[in-house]
Design a protein around this motif. Structure first.
Motif, PDB file in Angstrom:
ATOM      1  N   GLU A  30      69.500  47.386  27.554  1.00  0.00           N
ATOM      2  CA  GLU A  30      70.883  47.456  28.021  1.00  0.00           C
ATOM      3  C   GLU A  30      71.892  47.146  26.919  1.00  0.00           C
ATOM      4  N   ASP A  31      71.437  46.543  25.807  1.00  0.00           N
ATOM      5  CA  ASP A  31      72.327  46.239  24.686  1.00  0.00           C
ATOM      6  C   ASP A  31      72.181  47.216  23.530  1.00  0.00           C
ATOM      7  N   ILE A  32      71.339  48.235  23.678  1.00  0.00           N
ATOM      8  CA  ILE A  32      71.173  49.248  22.632  1.00  0.00           C
ATOM      9  C   ILE A  32      72.199  50.352  22.866  1.00  0.00           C
ATOM     10  N   PHE A  33      72.926  50.694  21.837  1.00  0.00           N
ATOM     11  CA  PHE A  33      73.958  51.717  21.954  1.00  0.00           C
ATOM     12  C   PHE A  33      73.373  53.058  22.401  1.00  0.00           C
ATOM     13  N   LEU A  34      74.215  53.862  23.013  1.00  0.00           N
ATOM     14  CA  LEU A  34      73.879  55.239  23.376  1.00  0.00           C
ATOM     15  C   LEU A  34      74.979  56.154  22.866  1.00  0.00           C
ATOM     16  N   VAL A  35      74.610  57.121  22.049  1.00  0.00           N
ATOM     17  CA  VAL A  35      75.577  58.084  21.523  1.00  0.00           C
ATOM     18  C   VAL A  35      75.018  59.487  21.671  1.00  0.00           C
ATOM     19  N   THR A  36      75.822  60.404  22.166  1.00  0.00           N
ATOM     20  CA  THR A  36      75.441  61.812  22.179  1.00  0.00           C
ATOM     21  C   THR A  36      76.609  62.651  21.698  1.00  0.00           C
ATOM     22  N   HIS A  37      76.303  63.734  21.018  1.00  0.00           N
ATOM     23  CA  HIS A  37      77.352  64.646  20.549  1.00  0.00           C
ATOM     24  C   HIS A  37      77.796  65.610  21.643  1.00  0.00           C
ATOM     25  N   MET A  38      76.821  66.193  22.341  1.00  0.00           N
ATOM     26  CA  MET A  38      77.115  67.287  23.276  1.00  0.00           C
ATOM     27  C   MET A  38      76.821  66.943  24.724  1.00  0.00           C
ATOM     28  N   GLY A  39      76.196  65.804  24.964  1.00  0.00           N
ATOM     29  CA  GLY A  39      75.900  65.412  26.328  1.00  0.00           C
ATOM     30  C   GLY A  39      74.468  64.965  26.498  1.00  0.00           C
ATOM     31  N   PHE A  40      74.139  64.557  27.712  1.00  0.00           N
ATOM     32  CA  PHE A  40      72.801  64.086  28.046  1.00  0.00           C
ATOM     33  C   PHE A  40      71.977  65.203  28.683  1.00  0.00           C
ATOM     34  N   VAL A  41      70.696  65.214  28.343  1.00  0.00           N
ATOM     35  CA  VAL A  41      69.768  66.213  28.868  1.00  0.00           C
ATOM     36  C   VAL A  41      68.706  65.511  29.707  1.00  0.00           C
ATOM     37  N   GLU A  42      68.338  66.120  30.798  1.00  0.00           N
ATOM     38  CA  GLU A  42      67.214  65.644  31.584  1.00  0.00           C
ATOM     39  C   GLU A  42      66.137  66.716  31.569  1.00  0.00           C
ATOM     40  N   VAL A  43      64.931  66.319  31.152  1.00  0.00           N
ATOM     41  CA  VAL A  43      63.830  67.261  30.975  1.00  0.00           C
ATOM     42  C   VAL A  43      62.709  66.912  31.943  1.00  0.00           C
ATOM     43  N   ASP A 100      53.823  75.218   0.431  1.00  0.00           N
ATOM     44  CA  ASP A 100      55.161  75.645   0.035  1.00  0.00           C
ATOM     45  C   ASP A 100      56.254  75.064   0.925  1.00  0.00           C
ATOM     46  N   ALA A 101      55.887  74.269   1.921  1.00  0.00           N
ATOM     47  CA  ALA A 101      56.882  73.651   2.807  1.00  0.00           C
ATOM     48  C   ALA A 101      57.473  72.417   2.134  1.00  0.00           C
ATOM     49  N   SER A 102      58.777  72.333   2.066  1.00  0.00           N
ATOM     50  CA  SER A 102      59.446  71.187   1.455  1.00  0.00           C
ATOM     51  C   SER A 102      60.340  70.431   2.428  1.00  0.00           C
ATOM     52  N   TYR A 103      60.603  71.028   3.587  1.00  0.00           N
ATOM     53  CA  TYR A 103      61.418  70.373   4.614  1.00  0.00           C
ATOM     54  C   TYR A 103      60.815  70.615   5.989  1.00  0.00           C
ATOM     55  N   ILE A 104      61.074  69.662   6.874  1.00  0.00           N
ATOM     56  CA  ILE A 104      60.703  69.800   8.276  1.00  0.00           C
ATOM     57  C   ILE A 104      61.983  69.815   9.102  1.00  0.00           C
ATOM     58  N   TRP A 105      62.216  70.892   9.848  1.00  0.00           N
ATOM     59  CA  TRP A 105      63.372  71.001  10.727  1.00  0.00           C
ATOM     60  C   TRP A 105      62.961  70.548  12.123  1.00  0.00           C
ATOM     61  N   THR A 106      63.793  69.757  12.745  1.00  0.00           N
ATOM     62  CA  THR A 106      63.543  69.310  14.113  1.00  0.00           C
ATOM     63  C   THR A 106      64.741  69.664  14.980  1.00  0.00           C
ATOM     64  N   SER A 107      64.493  70.344  16.081  1.00  0.00           N
ATOM     65  CA  SER A 107      65.564  70.794  16.971  1.00  0.00           C
ATOM     66  C   SER A 107      65.469  70.101  18.321  1.00  0.00           C
ATOM     67  N   GLY A 108      66.623  69.650  18.818  1.00  0.00           N
ATOM     68  CA  GLY A 108      66.700  69.077  20.148  1.00  0.00           C
ATOM     69  C   GLY A 108      66.950  70.148  21.193  1.00  0.00           C
ATOM     70  N   LEU A 109      66.874  69.749  22.455  1.00  0.00           N
ATOM     71  CA  LEU A 109      67.026  70.690  23.556  1.00  0.00           C
ATOM     72  C   LEU A 109      68.430  70.684  24.156  1.00  0.00           C
ATOM     73  N   GLU A 110      69.321  69.815  23.662  1.00  0.00           N
ATOM     74  CA  GLU A 110      70.671  69.799  24.210  1.00  0.00           C
ATOM     75  C   GLU A 110      71.486  70.963  23.658  1.00  0.00           C
ATOM     76  N   TRP A 111      72.549  71.293  24.335  1.00  0.00           N
ATOM     77  CA  TRP A 111      73.443  72.356  23.881  1.00  0.00           C
ATOM     78  C   TRP A 111      74.869  71.988  24.264  1.00  0.00           C
ATOM     79  N   GLY A 112      75.833  72.642  23.623  1.00  0.00           N
ATOM     80  CA  GLY A 112      77.229  72.374  23.947  1.00  0.00           C
ATOM     81  C   GLY A 112      78.083  72.390  22.702  1.00  0.00           C
ATOM     82  N   GLU A 113      79.296  71.818  22.834  1.00  0.00           N
ATOM     83  CA  GLU A 113      80.287  71.865  21.757  1.00  0.00           C
ATOM     84  C   GLU A 113      80.594  70.472  21.242  1.00  0.00           C
ATOM     85  N   TYR A 114      80.731  70.363  19.928  1.00  0.00           N
ATOM     86  CA  TYR A 114      81.164  69.126  19.303  1.00  0.00           C
ATOM     87  C   TYR A 114      82.055  69.471  18.121  1.00  0.00           C
TER      88      TYR A 114
END
Length: 338
Positions: free
Chosen positions: A33-46, A120-134
């Protein structure tokens, strides 16, 4: 195309944190309950039954994993501070959104090894499932990690926080966790992982979360050394000539080697007692103090093992200060900490 079992429960930027700010952070392990919550585009429920993770790109064995697949893999726990980098629109403003938690999940390195990541891979891209505008940009949330960090033992696909399954608000059922790096890199509601030979080109790696330096643009990755005073707070009932102690937390990607406290607004400094860290946890510091009547501006600053310190101002890790006013008798009301 939107996945099955996925819905936005709240749209737009959102922040939640304790009303007392850092003065609420009195526990070694931060209660949820004391850990911050921040989202750019909103919350997702999966819906956990429909969740899956695609691993593709420069791999010899592309995979699709379900939640049960991850649950069956080797798990590890890792304690780490968890800090928000602050607003990408105001990167020099210190927000001090911080907590210390225990994550549990599958090391990302295990997933990448099973996918047979290419040489030959030098980066790992990780994508979230949220969408929207920021900030005028509308796209999915995608971040990247250099391959060396992605393969580090502490980087997890987390299923739990502090011994409990991740809630939807925390990015559940599965999120990426990158200990030692700012929270913007720990992608919530993770849906795909891609091995690539270049950095991701989305707004969250190009437009947002990059700092200007004399040598060029630097990604907001490794957490710079930082410290905060938890106690006393401006409202604590302190009395003149009564022994007390000043204490707080210090943290950074690299271990903190020393903390200093000033009782006079930065004119002079005293070395605080500093405790060691576990994994990448924060470190407790304290300094005995016998306050005198009057106004005291307390500050703290720290230095890590690489010799990096905290600037006085104009940085996300700027020094923290607390103004305390003490009368001859009963404590007086004072200004809030900044």
């Amino acid at each position: 195309m939107q996945r099955m079992g996925l819905q936005m429960t709240k749209t737009g930027f959102s922040f939640r944190g304790p009303d007392e700010g850092v003065h609420a952070l009195k526990s070694w392990i931060t209660p949820e309950e004391d850990i911050f919550l921040v989202t750019h585009m909103g919350f997702v429920e999966v819906d956990s039954e429909h969740w899956y993770l695609d691993i593709d790109g420069l791999v010899g064995n592309p995979m699709r994993l379900r939640l049960t697949d991850l649950q069956a893999m080797p798990q590890r726990e890792y304690m780490s501070f968890h800090e928000c980098a602050g607003s990408p629109l105001a990167p020099t403003v210190a927000k001090r959104r911080i907590g210390n938690v225990v994550w549990k999940g599958v090391p990302l390195s295990i997933i990448l090894e099973r996918a047979k990541i290419g040489s030959d891979a030098s980066y790992i891209w990780t994508s979230g499932l949220e969408w929207g505008e920021y900030a005028g940009v509308e796209e999915t949330y995608q971040k990247d990690l250099p391959i060396e960090k992605a393969l580090a033992e502490e980087v997890l696909l987390a299923l739990e926080i502090n011994g409990r399954p991740l809630s939807p608000e925390r990015g559940g059922p599965v999120r990426l966790v990158v200990p030692g790096w700012y929270g913007t890199n720990s992608v919530k509601w993770v849906g795909s992982i891609t091995a690539a030979n270049r950095r991701a080109s989305g707004a969250y790696t190009t437009r947002f979360y990059n700092d200007a330096t004399p040598s060029g643009v630097k990604p907001v990755w490794s957490v710079a050394p930082e410290s905060v005073i938890v106690s006393p707070s401006p409202d604590d009932p302190l009395s003149a000539d009564m022994p007390t102690k000043i204490w707080g937390w210090a943290w950074g990607d690299h271990q903190i080697s020393s903390v200093e406290v000033s009782l006079d607004g930065g004119n002079s400094w005293q070395n605080a007692i500093l405790e060691p860290r576990e994994d990448r946890s924060w470190q407790r510091f304290e300094l005995p103090w016998i306050p005198t009547s009057g106004t005291h501006l307390l500050l703290c600053r720290c230095v890590d093992d690489l010799g990096q310190g905290q600037p006085r101002s104009n940085a996300r890790n700027a020094m923290h200060s607390v103004r305390i006013q003490i009368g001859d008798g009963a404590p007086l009301a004072s200004q809030s900490a900044r």
